[in-house]
Design a protein around this motif. Structure first.
Motif, PDB file in Angstrom:
ATOM      1  N   ASP A   6       0.804  -1.043   0.016  1.00 36.63           N
ATOM      2  CA  ASP A   6      -0.011   0.042   0.022  1.00 36.63           C
ATOM      3  C   ASP A   6       0.900   1.427   0.206  1.00 36.63           C
ATOM      4  OD1 ASP A   6      -2.192  -1.621   0.073  1.00 36.63           O
ATOM      5  OD2 ASP A   6      -2.590  -1.463   2.308  1.00 36.63           O
ATOM      6  N   LYS A   9       2.257   1.828  -3.249  1.00 39.84           N
ATOM      7  CA  LYS A   9       0.959   2.165  -4.318  1.00 39.84           C
ATOM      8  C   LYS A   9       0.751   3.735  -4.185  1.00 39.84           C
ATOM      9  CE  LYS A   9      -2.145   1.010  -7.364  1.00 39.84           C
ATOM     10  NZ  LYS A   9      -1.910   0.508  -8.769  1.00 39.84           N
ATOM     11  N   SER A  54       0.697   0.907 -11.665  1.00 36.34           N
ATOM     12  CA  SER A  54      -0.416   1.752 -11.680  1.00 36.34           C
ATOM     13  C   SER A  54      -1.517   0.508 -12.235  1.00 36.34           C
ATOM     14  CB  SER A  54      -0.855   2.788 -12.499  1.00 36.34           C
ATOM     15  OG  SER A  54      -0.500   2.324 -13.937  1.00 36.34           O
ATOM     16  N   SER A  55      -1.004  -0.706 -12.667  1.00 39.01           N
ATOM     17  CA  SER A  55      -1.975  -1.548 -13.157  1.00 39.01           C
ATOM     18  C   SER A  55      -1.868  -2.690 -11.989  1.00 39.01           C
ATOM     19  CB  SER A  55      -1.503  -2.283 -14.476  1.00 39.01           C
ATOM     20  OG  SER A  55      -0.298  -2.888 -14.229  1.00 39.01           O
ATOM     21  N   ALA A  56      -1.291  -2.633 -10.964  1.00 41.37           N
ATOM     22  CA  ALA A  56      -1.306  -3.780  -9.909  1.00 41.37           C
ATOM     23  C   ALA A  56      -2.128  -3.226  -8.915  1.00 41.37           C
ATOM     24  CB  ALA A  56       0.060  -3.796  -9.320  1.00 41.37           C
ATOM     25  N   HIS A  57      -3.277  -4.239  -8.195  1.00 38.09           N
ATOM     26  CA  HIS A  57      -3.967  -3.991  -7.187  1.00 38.09           C
ATOM     27  C   HIS A  57      -3.458  -4.550  -5.828  1.00 38.09           C
ATOM     28  CE1 HIS A  57      -6.178  -2.129 -10.141  1.00 38.09           C
ATOM     29  NE2 HIS A  57      -6.744  -3.260 -10.964  1.00 38.09           N
ATOM     30  N   ASP A  58      -2.774  -5.417  -5.888  1.00 37.41           N
ATOM     31  CA  ASP A  58      -2.150  -6.136  -4.525  1.00 37.41           C
ATOM     32  C   ASP A  58      -0.770  -6.506  -4.852  1.00 37.41           C
ATOM     33  OD1 ASP A  58      -2.449  -8.732  -5.898  1.00 37.41           O
ATOM     34  OD2 ASP A  58      -4.471  -8.923  -5.184  1.00 37.41           O
ATOM     35  N   GLU A  61      -0.345  -9.331  -7.735  1.00 38.46           N
ATOM     36  CA  GLU A  61      -0.204  -8.885  -9.076  1.00 38.46           C
ATOM     37  C   GLU A  61       1.223  -8.277  -9.327  1.00 38.46           C
ATOM     38  OE1 GLU A  61      -3.356  -6.327 -10.285  1.00 38.46           O
ATOM     39  OE2 GLU A  61      -4.792  -7.890  -9.546  1.00 38.46           O
ATOM     40  N   SER A  65       3.479 -10.002 -12.077  1.00 37.79           N
ATOM     41  CA  SER A  65       4.289  -9.244 -13.097  1.00 37.79           C
ATOM     42  C   SER A  65       5.794  -9.351 -13.151  1.00 37.79           C
ATOM     43  CB  SER A  65       4.003  -7.788 -13.011  1.00 37.79           C
ATOM     44  OG  SER A  65       2.513  -7.458 -13.320  1.00 37.79           O
TER      45      SER A  65
END
Length: 106
Positions: A6, A9, A54-58, A61, A65
């Motif tokens: 978090d 991010k 920006s495309s990862a939610h956790d 992911e 990647s």
């Protein structure tokens, strides 16, 4: 913010992503943890080089990647996943040092 993913991010310095040299992992008393700091810095550097955060939610992911875009071995990716999922207890900004301290149980 619940964990170190978090922070990665959501936190930025001067509207840019996290610069790994500005982050230190400490315990709640402020004692630095060099091992966790080095591991988190390594993750941040790999993320900045190889994936679009920006495309990862956790954290899962991010690890997926990195697995798809790097030759990193599974044991390294497992350790990356652990540090990204490490519960965050607090953040201390130390402007005199130019650092952000991430407080964990570590």
């Amino acid at each position: 913010m619940n964990n170190l993913f978090d922070v990665l991010k959501m936190v930025s310095f001067n509207h840019l992503g996290i610069d790994s040299t500005q982050v230190v992992i400490t315990d709640v008393a402020g004692k630095p943890n060099g091992l966790l700091t080095d591991l988190f810095r390594d993750v941040v550097n790999k993320v900045n080089l190889f994936i679009d955060l920006s495309s990862a939610h956790d954290a899962g992911e991010v690890i997926a990647s990195l697995q798809n875009h790097t030759p990193l071995p599974d044991d390294v990716l497992d350790e990356y996943g652990k540090i990204l999922r490490e519960p965050l207890l607090g953040i201390n900004f130390a402007p005199q040092k130019g650092q952000m301290e991430l407080l964990v149980n570590g």
